[in-house]
Design a protein around this motif. Structure first.
Motif, PDB file in Angstrom:
ATOM      1  N   SER A  76      43.129  40.852  36.032  1.00  0.00           N
ATOM      2  CA  SER A  76      42.769  41.661  35.400  1.00  0.00           C
ATOM      3  C   SER A  76      43.519  42.580  34.380  1.00  0.00           C
ATOM      4  N   TYR A  79      43.745  40.461  31.311  1.00  0.00           N
ATOM      5  CA  TYR A  79      42.380  40.533  30.603  1.00  0.00           C
ATOM      6  C   TYR A  79      42.218  41.996  29.820  1.00  0.00           C
ATOM      7  N   LYS A 103      36.368  35.072  42.507  1.00  0.00           N
ATOM      8  CA  LYS A 103      34.994  35.318  41.933  1.00  0.00           C
ATOM      9  C   LYS A 103      34.352  36.658  42.661  1.00  0.00           C
ATOM     10  N   SER A 104      34.671  36.940  43.812  1.00  0.00           N
ATOM     11  CA  SER A 104      34.199  38.200  44.506  1.00  0.00           C
ATOM     12  C   SER A 104      34.497  39.350  43.820  1.00  0.00           C
ATOM     13  N   TRP A 105      35.395  39.470  42.830  1.00  0.00           N
ATOM     14  CA  TRP A 105      36.012  40.682  42.141  1.00  0.00           C
ATOM     15  C   TRP A 105      34.901  40.817  41.166  1.00  0.00           C
ATOM     16  N   THR A 106      34.260  39.965  40.472  1.00  0.00           N
ATOM     17  CA  THR A 106      33.151  40.166  39.484  1.00  0.00           C
ATOM     18  C   THR A 106      32.316  41.351  39.834  1.00  0.00           C
ATOM     19  N   PRO A 107      31.437  41.104  40.863  1.00  0.00           N
ATOM     20  CA  PRO A 107      30.522  42.240  41.279  1.00  0.00           C
ATOM     21  C   PRO A 107      31.226  43.544  41.788  1.00  0.00           C
ATOM     22  N   GLN A 111      32.691  43.406  36.063  1.00  0.00           N
ATOM     23  CA  GLN A 111      33.243  42.629  35.083  1.00  0.00           C
ATOM     24  C   GLN A 111      33.891  41.384  35.497  1.00  0.00           C
ATOM     25  N   ASN A 112      33.810  40.461  34.387  1.00  0.00           N
ATOM     26  CA  ASN A 112      33.662  39.199  34.665  1.00  0.00           C
ATOM     27  C   ASN A 112      35.419  38.659  34.032  1.00  0.00           C
ATOM     28  N   THR A 113      36.278  38.848  35.307  1.00  0.00           N
ATOM     29  CA  THR A 113      37.779  38.732  34.412  1.00  0.00           C
ATOM     30  C   THR A 113      37.875  37.113  34.635  1.00  0.00           C
ATOM     31  N   PRO A 114      38.173  36.601  33.191  1.00  0.00           N
ATOM     32  CA  PRO A 114      38.250  35.112  33.257  1.00  0.00           C
ATOM     33  C   PRO A 114      39.684  34.582  33.951  1.00  0.00           C
TER      34      PRO A 114
END
Ligand SMILES: [Zn+2]
Ligand SMILES: [Zn+2]
Length: 311
Positions: A76, A79, A103-107, A111-114
């Motif tokens: 994060s 990014y 992936k669970s961090w996106t919701p 924010q969609n951290t690549p």
């Protein structure tokens, strides 16, 4: 009565073995992150130091919290600071759960951290910078764990052509003769957490120029704990030191209960002083600072503070 201020935290251990810097923090059960800036590489991510953000790759040894707890934060922050997607290399057995966790961090964050995850199976390799590749080596710990070796690939004249004059070599080259061969040099090895196992005596570990090893326990009465937790005890380390050819051995993952002065004394006693000059404790700031000052002196610099060098 006014309460005491909290102790200062988070000093980073630092060792310079030209041309590589080995820097990071490592305390057993708490946090381990070891960065090699020259290779844009971190081993493990138990603590996202500011410096570690600049390395694009994290090679995870295993999924214990002290080795990967800071991974979502590291991704994060990279990014946030526009440093691009982080690349994570891991053991095939943890790739699914790790990917789910990240992936669970996106919701959660909105924010969609690549990020990029690559599982590196035993014996395979992944390109790093330049001629360097990373290989994984299976270790033996209480959860799936792999160590890593940075290997440099160099092309070298084959032995039978080495004594020939330059123009003869040129001619052979233009005639399309294969005059060079690729040689592999293990440069830096990292054990992760492990008990003593065959991989530590394998060729790559045996011949690595710089070894970064765990050694969690030093007391005689902690041998059983080392066995149960599948960690190295100082007696294992000394046997390995007798075999490893490394010029420098960096000792990490010492338990906080063991003072470093005490650990150094025990290592010296158990090894009968054989390896004093080439063993370094990552978190022994005092000795490492003195060592760095000597390096600066030799190079004609003066030491003012860690970040301020004068010529
Ligand atoms: Zn650990
Ligand atoms: Zn562990």
């Amino acid at each position: 009565m006014i309460p005491k201020m909290p102790p200062r935290e988070g000093q980073i251990g630092y060792l310079y073995f030209p041309p590589y810097r080995i820097q990071g923090i490592s305390v057993a059960g708490e946090q381990t992150v070891i960065q090699i800036p020259e290779l844009d590489l971190n081993f493990d991510m138990g603590h996202a130091t500011r410096a570690s953000l600049t390395g694009k790759t994290v090679a995870l040894s295993h999924a214990h919290m002290d080795h990967l707890g800071a991974l979502p934060y590291w991704l994060s922050q990279r990014y946030f600071q526009k440093l691009g997607a982080g690349r994570i290399i891991c053991h095939p057995k943890i790739v699914d759960d790790l990917s789910k966790m990240l992936k669970s961090w996106t919701p959660l964050e909105g924010q969609n951290t690549p990020f990029e995850i690559i599982e590196l199976t035993e014996g395979n390799e992944l390109p790093l910078k330049g001629n360097f590749v990373l290989r994984s080596v299976e270790m033996n710990h209480t959860s799936p764990c792999q160590g890593y070796v940075v290997v440099e690939k160099r092309s070298k004249l084959k032995a039978e052509y080495r004594d020939l004059p330059q123009d003869r070599i040129k001619t052979l080259k233009t005639e399309g003769v294969e005059i060079t061969e690729m040689i592999e040099l293990p440069i830096i090895a990292y054990t992760g957490d492990t008990k003593r196992c065959e991989a530590l005596q394998g060729d790559l570990f045996q011949k690595a120029r710089i070894m970064i090893t765990e050694c969690t326990f030093f007391l005689d009465e902690h041998k059983e704990r080392a066995k149960v937790g599948k960690h190295l005890h100082v007696t294992d380390l000394v046997d390995l030191l007798d075999e490893w050819e490394a010029e420098h051995v960096v000792i990490t993952h010492v338990s906080r209960r063991t003072s470093l002065g005490f650990a150094e004394r025990i290592l010296r006693d158990v090894s009968k002083g054989r390896h004093v000059d080439r063993t370094h404790f990552l978190m022994d700031f005092k000795s490492n600072k003195k060592r760095f000052e000597r390096q600066l002196e030799t190079a004609g610099h003066q030491f003012k503070s860690a970040n301020e060098l004068t010529t």
